[in-house]
Design an enzyme around this catalytic site. Structure first.
Site, PDB file in Angstrom:
ATOM      1  N   CYS A 116      -6.094 -15.693   2.462  1.00 15.84           N
ATOM      2  CA  CYS A 116      -5.522 -14.540   1.751  1.00 15.84           C
ATOM      3  C   CYS A 116      -6.660 -13.802   1.077  1.00 15.84           C
ATOM      4  O   CYS A 116      -7.501 -14.428   0.426  1.00 15.84           O
ATOM      5  CB  CYS A 116      -4.514 -15.034   0.712  1.00 15.84           C
ATOM      6  SG  CYS A 116      -3.756 -13.710  -0.242  1.00 15.84           S
ATOM      7  N   LEU A 117      -6.696 -12.478   1.234  1.00 21.49           N
ATOM      8  CA  LEU A 117      -7.796 -11.706   0.635  1.00 21.49           C
ATOM      9  C   LEU A 117      -7.803 -11.811  -0.885  1.00 21.49           C
ATOM     10  O   LEU A 117      -8.829 -11.569  -1.516  1.00 21.49           O
ATOM     11  CB  LEU A 117      -7.711 -10.238   1.069  1.00 21.49           C
ATOM     12  CG  LEU A 117      -7.963  -9.980   2.567  1.00 21.49           C
ATOM     13  CD1 LEU A 117      -7.771  -8.502   2.889  1.00 21.49           C
ATOM     14  CD2 LEU A 117      -9.353 -10.430   2.975  1.00 21.49           C
TER      15      LEU A 117
ATOM     16  N   HIS B  39       4.259 -11.437  -0.300  1.00 21.01           N
ATOM     17  CA  HIS B  39       3.521 -10.719  -1.357  1.00 21.01           C
ATOM     18  C   HIS B  39       4.409  -9.675  -2.033  1.00 21.01           C
ATOM     19  O   HIS B  39       4.313  -9.451  -3.241  1.00 21.01           O
ATOM     20  CB  HIS B  39       2.312  -9.989  -0.769  1.00 21.01           C
ATOM     21  CG  HIS B  39       1.052 -10.810  -0.719  1.00 21.01           C
ATOM     22  ND1 HIS B  39       0.460 -11.348  -1.832  1.00 21.01           N
ATOM     23  CD2 HIS B  39       0.269 -11.157   0.316  1.00 21.01           C
ATOM     24  CE1 HIS B  39      -0.641 -12.006  -1.480  1.00 21.01           C
ATOM     25  NE2 HIS B  39      -0.784 -11.903  -0.171  1.00 21.01           N
TER      26      HIS B  39
ATOM     27  N   HIS C 202       3.652 -13.781   5.564  1.00 17.50           N
ATOM     28  CA  HIS C 202       2.756 -13.890   4.409  1.00 17.50           C
ATOM     29  C   HIS C 202       2.775 -12.594   3.585  1.00 17.50           C
ATOM     30  O   HIS C 202       2.856 -12.632   2.358  1.00 17.50           O
ATOM     31  CB  HIS C 202       1.338 -14.203   4.931  1.00 17.50           C
ATOM     32  CG  HIS C 202       0.272 -14.319   3.885  1.00 17.50           C
ATOM     33  ND1 HIS C 202      -0.410 -15.485   3.646  1.00 17.50           N
ATOM     34  CD2 HIS C 202      -0.246 -13.397   3.031  1.00 17.50           C
ATOM     35  CE1 HIS C 202      -1.298 -15.285   2.668  1.00 17.50           C
ATOM     36  NE2 HIS C 202      -1.222 -14.016   2.295  1.00 17.50           N
ATOM     37  N   GLU C 203       2.762 -11.454   4.285  1.00 15.37           N
ATOM     38  CA  GLU C 203       2.724 -10.164   3.571  1.00 15.37           C
ATOM     39  C   GLU C 203       4.061  -9.832   2.912  1.00 15.37           C
ATOM     40  O   GLU C 203       4.087  -9.303   1.804  1.00 15.37           O
ATOM     41  CB  GLU C 203       2.297  -9.037   4.519  1.00 15.37           C
ATOM     42  CG  GLU C 203       0.930  -9.209   5.173  1.00 15.37           C
ATOM     43  CD  GLU C 203      -0.167  -9.646   4.221  1.00 15.37           C
ATOM     44  OE1 GLU C 203      -0.169  -9.199   3.051  1.00 15.37           O
ATOM     45  OE2 GLU C 203      -1.016 -10.441   4.633  1.00 15.37           O
TER      46      GLU C 203
ATOM     47  N   GLY D 220      -4.018  -9.210   7.274  1.00 10.57           N
ATOM     48  CA  GLY D 220      -2.900  -8.517   6.642  1.00 10.57           C
ATOM     49  C   GLY D 220      -3.213  -8.185   5.202  1.00 10.57           C
ATOM     50  O   GLY D 220      -4.053  -8.827   4.569  1.00 10.57           O
TER      51      GLY D 220
ATOM     52  N   GLN E 217      -1.637  -6.193  -3.469  1.00  8.86           N
ATOM     53  CA  GLN E 217      -3.002  -6.721  -3.442  1.00  8.86           C
ATOM     54  C   GLN E 217      -4.053  -5.652  -3.714  1.00  8.86           C
ATOM     55  O   GLN E 217      -5.225  -5.971  -3.898  1.00  8.86           O
ATOM     56  CB  GLN E 217      -3.310  -7.355  -2.082  1.00  8.86           C
ATOM     57  CG  GLN E 217      -2.517  -8.612  -1.805  1.00  8.86           C
ATOM     58  CD  GLN E 217      -2.923  -9.183  -0.462  1.00  8.86           C
ATOM     59  OE1 GLN E 217      -2.433  -8.753   0.565  1.00  8.86           O
ATOM     60  NE2 GLN E 217      -3.845 -10.139  -0.465  1.00  8.86           N
TER      61      GLN E 217
HETATM   62 ZN   LIG Z   1      -2.199 -12.767   0.965  1.00  7.76          ZN
END
Ligand SMILES: [Zn+2]
Length: 152
Positions: free
Chosen positions: A91-92, A137, A133-134, A47, A52
């Site tokens: 997480c990226l 963000h 999770h997204e 995701g 991000q």
């Molecule tokens: Zn993340």
């Protein structure tokens, strides 16, 4: 538009509440979405949320089990299961970091897709996890904030 790249913690944009999207069908939004999908594919992530990649806008992309990419614009989680389960998340924006985090197992989500269509979905398992999770963000919430709630 310069090529987007993944922004890592502690860049302050990750803590901003992202703004609602109104320019459905605009070339800019289309380009943002297609670049996000490309980044997610090449990073082999599950995701990615616009903050991000440095855009404080309410759009995120989630990889589905069939390897399609679900685009969620202005997503709202409208219901969450009482049952929570721990899953190890990455997480990226936090390369190499994984934490076991407890979240609702299934959710209902309302969002707008990349074609501007209003959608209501139910998600469970990994997809539910990625969406939660997204959406966090988009509100400036990071998975490290939720680590303390892990495993009961
Ligand atoms: Zn993340």
């Amino acid at each position: 538009m310069a090529k987007l790249k993944v922004i890592e913690y502690p860049n302050p944009i990750l803590r901003k509440k992202a703004s609602k999207i109104k320019d459905f069908g605009s070339a800019e939004l289309g380009k943002l979405i297609s670049e996000m999908v490309e980044i997610l594919k090449s990073a082999e992530g599950l995701g990615l949320a616009a903050p991000q990649v440095g855009k404080s806008r309410r759009v995120c992309v989630a990889r589905e089990e069939n390897n399609n990419f679900m685009v969620l614009i202005n997503p709202v989680i409208t219901a969450s299961s009482r049952k929570k389960i721990p899953i190890s998340e990455g997480c990226l924006s936090f390369p190499g970091k994984f934490y076991s985090i407890s979240r609702p197992e299934s959710i209902k989500v309302r969002h707008i897709d990349e074609k501007g269509k209003k959608c209501k979905i139910k998600a469970s398992g990994l997809l539910a996890r990625v969406i939660q999770h997204e959406v966090d963000h988009l509100d400036g919430i990071l998975f490290i904030d939720r680590v303390k709630n892990k495993a009961n």
